[in-house]
Design a protein around this motif. Structure first.
Motif, mmCIF file in Angstrom:
data_model
loop_
_atom_site.group_PDB
_atom_site.id
_atom_site.type_symbol
_atom_site.label_atom_id
_atom_site.label_comp_id
_atom_site.label_asym_id
_atom_site.label_seq_id
_atom_site.Cartn_x
_atom_site.Cartn_y
_atom_site.Cartn_z
ATOM 1 N N GLU A 4 0.847 -1.178 0.000
ATOM 2 C CA GLU A 4 0.000 0.000 0.000
ATOM 3 C C GLU A 4 0.883 1.229 0.000
ATOM 4 O OE1 GLU A 4 -2.675 -0.461 3.344
ATOM 5 O OE2 GLU A 4 -4.212 -1.198 1.973
ATOM 6 N N ILE A 6 0.913 5.704 -0.317
ATOM 7 C CA ILE A 6 0.183 6.970 -0.266
ATOM 8 C C ILE A 6 0.704 7.811 -1.413
ATOM 9 C CG2 ILE A 6 -0.069 9.122 0.998
ATOM 10 C CD1 ILE A 6 -0.807 7.675 3.337
ATOM 11 N N THR A 7 -0.203 8.322 -2.235
ATOM 12 C CA THR A 7 0.211 9.174 -3.347
ATOM 13 C C THR A 7 0.047 10.638 -2.964
ATOM 14 O OG1 THR A 7 -1.975 9.084 -4.373
ATOM 15 C CG2 THR A 7 -0.348 7.433 -5.090
ATOM 16 N N ALA A 16 4.787 8.644 -4.645
ATOM 17 C CA ALA A 16 4.184 7.754 -3.659
ATOM 18 C C ALA A 16 5.249 7.323 -2.667
ATOM 19 C CB ALA A 16 3.571 6.535 -4.340
ATOM 20 N N SER A 90 0.102 18.423 -2.024
ATOM 21 C CA SER A 90 -1.172 17.842 -1.596
ATOM 22 C C SER A 90 -1.018 16.339 -1.478
ATOM 23 C CB SER A 90 -2.285 18.176 -2.591
ATOM 24 O OG SER A 90 -1.998 17.603 -3.853
ATOM 25 N N SER A 92 -2.958 12.730 -2.016
ATOM 26 C CA SER A 92 -4.047 12.305 -2.888
ATOM 27 C C SER A 92 -4.826 11.111 -2.366
ATOM 28 C CB SER A 92 -3.505 11.963 -4.278
ATOM 29 O OG SER A 92 -2.817 13.056 -4.808
ATOM 30 N N ASP A 93 -4.160 9.942 -2.273
ATOM 31 C CA ASP A 93 -4.919 8.724 -2.073
ATOM 32 C C ASP A 93 -4.035 7.621 -1.514
ATOM 33 O OD1 ASP A 93 -7.165 7.152 -2.212
ATOM 34 O OD2 ASP A 93 -7.261 7.087 -4.396
ATOM 35 N N ILE A 94 -4.675 6.569 -1.033
ATOM 36 C CA ILE A 94 -3.986 5.332 -0.674
ATOM 37 C C ILE A 94 -4.268 4.353 -1.799
ATOM 38 C CG2 ILE A 94 -3.849 3.406 0.939
ATOM 39 C CD1 ILE A 94 -4.773 5.340 3.139
ATOM 40 N N VAL A 95 -3.215 3.759 -2.357
ATOM 41 C CA VAL A 95 -3.389 2.800 -3.437
ATOM 42 C C VAL A 95 -2.718 1.483 -3.070
ATOM 43 C CG1 VAL A 95 -3.570 4.528 -5.263
ATOM 44 C CG2 VAL A 95 -1.336 3.633 -4.665
ATOM 45 N N ASP A 124 -3.949 4.129 -12.781
ATOM 46 C CA ASP A 124 -4.962 4.740 -13.640
ATOM 47 C C ASP A 124 -4.251 5.257 -14.895
ATOM 48 O OD1 ASP A 124 -7.001 4.121 -11.822
ATOM 49 O OD2 ASP A 124 -6.650 5.977 -10.712
#
Length: 146
Positions: A4, A6-7, A16, A90, A92-95, A124
């Protein structure tokens, strides 16, 4: 193997970090500049009674230093048993991804970002640069600020 990450964004690029190295994500807090530190050490902040060195990640990667605003964030990471903060534009997300999808960084040129990358991964429609905190080389220099 499943990982996992973080981006986050720095200077218009997507990066990330492994989620296991991240201790917390903080809203922007003004830093106290320190004398005689590398140009990419923005300063230090008080993290619950502990002095936390804060690295301007854009400056560390050789780009224009960040002019931080309340819209920026500080990612608190653990590197070699020491905490440090990274200024990012910023978060963004957890991928989640499989380790085998991580591709080695290009070998052309060892300037700029390339030496600090663990690898690249397509998420993506974006190419995400996965940073290697061990080679980012901030731990020793940054901790001297604290």
């Amino acid at each position: 193997m499943h990982r996992e990450l973080i981006t986050f964004e720095v200077a218009g690029q997507i990066f990330a970090l492994d989620i296991m190295a991240i201790r917390e994500i903080r809203a922007w807090t003004p830093v106290t500049p320190m004398p005689r530190v590398p140009h990419y050490v923005a300063g230090v902040v008080n993290l619950r009674g502990t002095v936390l060195p804060v690295i301007d990640l854009a400056a560390r990667l050789g780009w224009t230093p960040t002019e931080a605003t309340p819209r920026h964030a500080i990612i608190v990471c653990q590197v070699n048993g020491q905490s440090q903060g990274l200024i990012v534009d910023s978060v963004s997300d957890i991928v989640a991804l499989h380790s085998e999808t991580l591709q080695a960084p290009p070998s052309a040129g060892q300037d700029g970002v390339i030496p600090f990358l663990e690898g690249l991964v397509a998420i993506d429609e974006h190419m995400v640069m996965v940073l290697d905190l061990q080679t980012l080389g901030t731990s020793g220099d940054a901790l001297a600020a604290a």
